[in-house]
Design a protein around this motif. Structure first.
Motif, PDB file in Angstrom:
ATOM      1  N   ILE A  30      36.256  62.153 -35.085  1.00  0.00           N
ATOM      2  CA  ILE A  30      36.146  63.586 -35.342  1.00  0.00           C
ATOM      3  C   ILE A  30      35.230  64.261 -34.319  1.00  0.00           C
ATOM      4  O   ILE A  30      35.394  65.446 -34.014  1.00  0.00           O
ATOM      5  N   LEU A  31      34.274  63.530 -33.749  1.00  0.00           N
ATOM      6  CA  LEU A  31      33.376  64.107 -32.758  1.00  0.00           C
ATOM      7  C   LEU A  31      33.907  63.972 -31.340  1.00  0.00           C
ATOM      8  O   LEU A  31      33.699  64.871 -30.511  1.00  0.00           O
ATOM      9  N   ALA A  32      34.561  62.869 -31.027  1.00  0.00           N
ATOM     10  CA  ALA A  32      34.924  62.589 -29.640  1.00  0.00           C
ATOM     11  C   ALA A  32      36.421  62.424 -29.405  1.00  0.00           C
ATOM     12  O   ALA A  32      36.840  62.269 -28.255  1.00  0.00           O
ATOM     13  N   GLY A  33      37.232  62.450 -30.445  1.00  0.00           N
ATOM     14  CA  GLY A  33      38.665  62.228 -30.277  1.00  0.00           C
ATOM     15  C   GLY A  33      39.368  63.409 -29.619  1.00  0.00           C
ATOM     16  O   GLY A  33      39.109  64.565 -29.939  1.00  0.00           O
ATOM     17  N   ARG A  34      40.284  63.106 -28.711  1.00  0.00           N
ATOM     18  CA  ARG A  34      41.006  64.167 -28.005  1.00  0.00           C
ATOM     19  C   ARG A  34      41.904  64.948 -28.956  1.00  0.00           C
ATOM     20  O   ARG A  34      41.978  66.181 -28.883  1.00  0.00           O
ATOM     21  N   GLN A  35      42.585  64.251 -29.845  1.00  0.00           N
ATOM     22  CA  GLN A  35      43.463  64.934 -30.791  1.00  0.00           C
ATOM     23  C   GLN A  35      42.655  65.749 -31.800  1.00  0.00           C
ATOM     24  O   GLN A  35      43.062  66.852 -32.185  1.00  0.00           O
ATOM     25  N   ALA A  36      41.508  65.235 -32.202  1.00  0.00           N
ATOM     26  CA  ALA A  36      40.659  65.980 -33.137  1.00  0.00           C
ATOM     27  C   ALA A  36      40.205  67.294 -32.520  1.00  0.00           C
ATOM     28  O   ALA A  36      40.177  68.333 -33.190  1.00  0.00           O
ATOM     29  N   HIS A  37      39.873  67.280 -31.237  1.00  0.00           N
ATOM     30  CA  HIS A  37      39.436  68.517 -30.586  1.00  0.00           C
ATOM     31  C   HIS A  37      40.586  69.508 -30.441  1.00  0.00           C
ATOM     32  O   HIS A  37      40.367  70.726 -30.542  1.00  0.00           O
ATOM     33  N   ARG A  38      41.792  69.006 -30.223  1.00  0.00           N
ATOM     34  CA  ARG A  38      42.934  69.914 -30.073  1.00  0.00           C
ATOM     35  C   ARG A  38      43.378  70.485 -31.415  1.00  0.00           C
ATOM     36  O   ARG A  38      43.717  71.674 -31.507  1.00  0.00           O
TER      37      ARG A  38
ATOM     38  N   PRO B  63      20.525  75.316 -52.222  1.00  0.00           N
ATOM     39  CA  PRO B  63      21.862  75.825 -51.869  1.00  0.00           C
ATOM     40  C   PRO B  63      21.848  77.215 -51.243  1.00  0.00           C
ATOM     41  O   PRO B  63      22.736  77.544 -50.458  1.00  0.00           O
ATOM     42  N   ALA B  64      20.865  78.038 -51.556  1.00  0.00           N
ATOM     43  CA  ALA B  64      20.840  79.399 -51.024  1.00  0.00           C
ATOM     44  C   ALA B  64      20.603  79.437 -49.523  1.00  0.00           C
ATOM     45  O   ALA B  64      20.874  80.455 -48.875  1.00  0.00           O
ATOM     46  N   LEU B  65      20.136  78.333 -48.942  1.00  0.00           N
ATOM     47  CA  LEU B  65      19.832  78.305 -47.511  1.00  0.00           C
ATOM     48  C   LEU B  65      21.025  77.910 -46.660  1.00  0.00           C
ATOM     49  O   LEU B  65      20.916  77.847 -45.436  1.00  0.00           O
ATOM     50  N   PHE B  66      22.184  77.636 -47.283  1.00  0.00           N
ATOM     51  CA  PHE B  66      23.343  77.148 -46.548  1.00  0.00           C
ATOM     52  C   PHE B  66      24.567  77.981 -46.909  1.00  0.00           C
ATOM     53  O   PHE B  66      24.905  78.116 -48.085  1.00  0.00           O
ATOM     54  N   ARG B  67      25.239  78.502 -45.883  1.00  0.00           N
ATOM     55  CA  ARG B  67      26.451  79.287 -46.108  1.00  0.00           C
ATOM     56  C   ARG B  67      27.632  78.385 -46.425  1.00  0.00           C
ATOM     57  O   ARG B  67      28.560  78.778 -47.143  1.00  0.00           O
ATOM     58  N   GLY B  68      27.619  77.199 -45.897  1.00  0.00           N
ATOM     59  CA  GLY B  68      28.698  76.244 -46.141  1.00  0.00           C
ATOM     60  C   GLY B  68      28.299  74.890 -45.601  1.00  0.00           C
ATOM     61  O   GLY B  68      27.297  74.748 -44.883  1.00  0.00           O
ATOM     62  N   LEU B  69      29.072  73.874 -45.953  1.00  0.00           N
ATOM     63  CA  LEU B  69      28.777  72.487 -45.587  1.00  0.00           C
ATOM     64  C   LEU B  69      30.040  71.856 -45.012  1.00  0.00           C
ATOM     65  O   LEU B  69      31.079  71.821 -45.675  1.00  0.00           O
ATOM     66  N   VAL B  70      29.961  71.366 -43.769  1.00  0.00           N
ATOM     67  CA  VAL B  70      31.075  70.676 -43.127  1.00  0.00           C
ATOM     68  C   VAL B  70      30.680  69.219 -42.966  1.00  0.00           C
ATOM     69  O   VAL B  70      29.743  68.892 -42.234  1.00  0.00           O
ATOM     70  N   LEU B  71      31.388  68.342 -43.645  1.00  0.00           N
ATOM     71  CA  LEU B  71      31.090  66.914 -43.645  1.00  0.00           C
ATOM     72  C   LEU B  71      32.065  66.197 -42.727  1.00  0.00           C
ATOM     73  O   LEU B  71      33.284  66.254 -42.937  1.00  0.00           O
ATOM     74  N   LEU B  72      31.543  65.527 -41.719  1.00  0.00           N
ATOM     75  CA  LEU B  72      32.349  64.858 -40.710  1.00  0.00           C
ATOM     76  C   LEU B  72      32.170  63.348 -40.871  1.00  0.00           C
ATOM     77  O   LEU B  72      31.134  62.798 -40.499  1.00  0.00           O
ATOM     78  N   ALA B  73      33.171  62.686 -41.475  1.00  0.00           N
ATOM     79  CA  ALA B  73      33.083  61.238 -41.727  1.00  0.00           C
ATOM     80  C   ALA B  73      31.794  60.892 -42.455  1.00  0.00           C
ATOM     81  O   ALA B  73      31.146  59.893 -42.173  1.00  0.00           O
ATOM     82  N   ALA B  74      31.403  61.743 -43.398  1.00  0.00           N
ATOM     83  CA  ALA B  74      30.126  61.602 -44.102  1.00  0.00           C
ATOM     84  C   ALA B  74      30.363  61.191 -45.554  1.00  0.00           C
ATOM     85  O   ALA B  74      30.926  61.969 -46.332  1.00  0.00           O
ATOM     86  N   PRO B  75      29.946  60.007 -45.949  1.00  0.00           N
ATOM     87  CA  PRO B  75      30.181  59.562 -47.329  1.00  0.00           C
ATOM     88  C   PRO B  75      29.237  60.219 -48.326  1.00  0.00           C
ATOM     89  O   PRO B  75      28.052  60.404 -48.060  1.00  0.00           O
ATOM     90  N   LEU B  76      29.779  60.583 -49.483  1.00  0.00           N
ATOM     91  CA  LEU B  76      28.990  61.121 -50.596  1.00  0.00           C
ATOM     92  C   LEU B  76      29.130  60.254 -51.837  1.00  0.00           C
ATOM     93  O   LEU B  76      28.237  60.217 -52.676  1.00  0.00           O
ATOM     94  N   SER B  77      30.264  59.599 -51.975  1.00  0.00           N
ATOM     95  CA  SER B  77      30.537  58.737 -53.119  1.00  0.00           C
ATOM     96  C   SER B  77      30.473  57.287 -52.662  1.00  0.00           C
ATOM     97  O   SER B  77      31.064  56.920 -51.643  1.00  0.00           O
ATOM     98  N   PHE B  78      29.745  56.455 -53.410  1.00  0.00           N
ATOM     99  CA  PHE B  78      29.546  55.058 -53.009  1.00  0.00           C
ATOM    100  C   PHE B  78      29.954  54.115 -54.133  1.00  0.00           C
ATOM    101  O   PHE B  78      29.333  53.071 -54.343  1.00  0.00           O
ATOM    102  N   ALA B  79      30.999  54.473 -54.839  1.00  0.00           N
ATOM    103  CA  ALA B  79      31.524  53.590 -55.883  1.00  0.00           C
ATOM    104  C   ALA B  79      32.155  52.358 -55.244  1.00  0.00           C
ATOM    105  O   ALA B  79      32.593  52.406 -54.087  1.00  0.00           O
TER     106      ALA B  79
END
Length: 362
Positions: free
Chosen positions: A340-348, A165-181
């Motif tokens: 989130i990567l390519a959407g026009r509204q997401a970029h705006r 954790p000390a190597l990262f100032r923050g984490l931005v998750l873009l459509a990235a799953p962490l929970s797989f219940a």
């Protein structure tokens, strides 16, 4: 008596020939789209480091010589199954260029295909590769980076941040799953329900992985793309985007069999990370060990990384360290997983909020 050698698979030559035909057809589609102007046109970059699993790119602002900006350092981690230029699709729809224009020092981990006959690589190897990249970014920029990860790239970035954790100032998750219940995403339930188990060795061709995903979840990977193409016909900008995404989707990268095996068994079926019992590097990883500020951007129509695949994990992290941004569905992106990567509204609307979040923590 010596043991009898296993009988050769009589269908193996036919299967190999079928895969060759599919690859040739995909290559022909890609060349045709290139001829019509939908090929790759990325921002200039230098190679900051080479490693067995990735090349670390360092981006330039136009044709200017490389210089250290005054803004935060960011490390982008794409999903390893595709080439990374969906982060830099066009001049107007480019996460790379957006971050450069905001004065950020931009690095990207471009995953490399695993070497034939090399050591098998699993989740820990890919997470360690992100850690190594973060250390190089910090050394070159003089700043601890914020890491941005999309899809499986975000999951790997979260594993890396939980390990170091000390190597990262923050984490931005873009459509990235962490929970797989069960019920966390439609794609998770499709993967967990399959009876077959993936092999731990060898290399899986990208085209074979794409075909498997389409068979597992045709609603996600086939019908939704066709519907998006139909809706794009009345909007020239959306149609242009849809065709560029189609071209990008033809550029698969092979994956290590061990990575796919551990991802399916340990994450999608067992949900070990969210339950705090994923063992990597001799440690048990889980939400309580992810001690970095985290932001997630999710889309309700995304069947791979929706809110339900993030929120339960965030709820177990340190109070006040997480935030979730929801963004709407878009036309032209092919899969809402890419909005989130390519959407026009997401970029705006969404990326200015993400940039403000990064700036406040870096």
């Amino acid at each position: 008596m010596s043991p009898r050698a296993p009988s050769p698979d009589p269908f193996a030559p036919w299967q190999a020939a079928q895969r060759a035909v599919q690859e040739n057809w995909r290559d022909a589609q890609a060349r045709t789209l290139d001829l019509f102007g939908y090929g790759v046109a990325e921002q200039r970059y230098d190679i900051a480091a080479e490693a067995p699993l990735l090349r670390l790119r360092h981006y330039r602002q136009g044709d200017a010589p490389m210089a250290a900006p005054g803004g935060p350092a960011v490390l982008m981690v794409p999903a390893p199954i595709k080439r990374p230029y969906v982060w830099d699709l066009t001049a107007e729809l480019s996460v790379v260029r957006f971050c450069l224009d905001r004065g950020m020092d931009v690095f990207l981990a471009a995953w490399r295909p695993p070497a034939e006959g090399g050591a098998p690589h699993g989740l820990e190897d890919y997470a360690r590769a992100v850690i190594d990249a973060a250390q190089i970014v910090a050394a070159r920029s003089g700043r601890v980076p914020v890491v941005l990860g999309h899809s499986l790239g975000g999951t790997l970035a979260a594993l890396a941040a939980a390990l170091e954790p000390a190597l990262f100032r923050g984490l931005v998750l873009l459509a990235a799953p962490l929970s797989f219940a069960p019920g966390s995403s439609a794609f998770r339930d499709s993967v967990a329900a399959q009876g077959a188990h993936t092999a731990e060795d060898g290399i899986l061709p990208g085209g074979l992985l794409a075909q498997s995903c389409a068979l597992l979840a045709p609603g996600t990977f086939v019908w939704s793309r066709w519907m998006d193409g139909a809706l794009s016909l009345t909007d020239p900008a959306a149609l242009d985007l849809h065709l560029r995404i189609t071209r990008w989707a033809l550029d698969e990268v092979p994956l290590a069999g061990r990575l796919v095996h551990e991802m399916v068994e340990w994450l999608y079926r067992d949900d070990r990370f969210a339950q705090g019992r994923l063992e990597l590097g001799g440690r048990l990883l889980g939400p309580q060990g992810l001690r970095v500020p985290a932001l997630a951007a999710v889309n309700a129509a995304d069947e791979i990384g929706p809110r339900a695949a993030v929120a339960p994990f965030f709820a177990r992290m340190a109070e006040g360290s997480t935030e979730i941004i929801e963004h709407p569905t878009e036309v032209g992106v092919g899969l809402q997983h890419l909005a989130i990567l390519a959407g026009r509204q997401a970029h705006r609307e969404v990326w200015p909020r993400i940039a403000d979040w990064i700036g406040a923590r870096a």
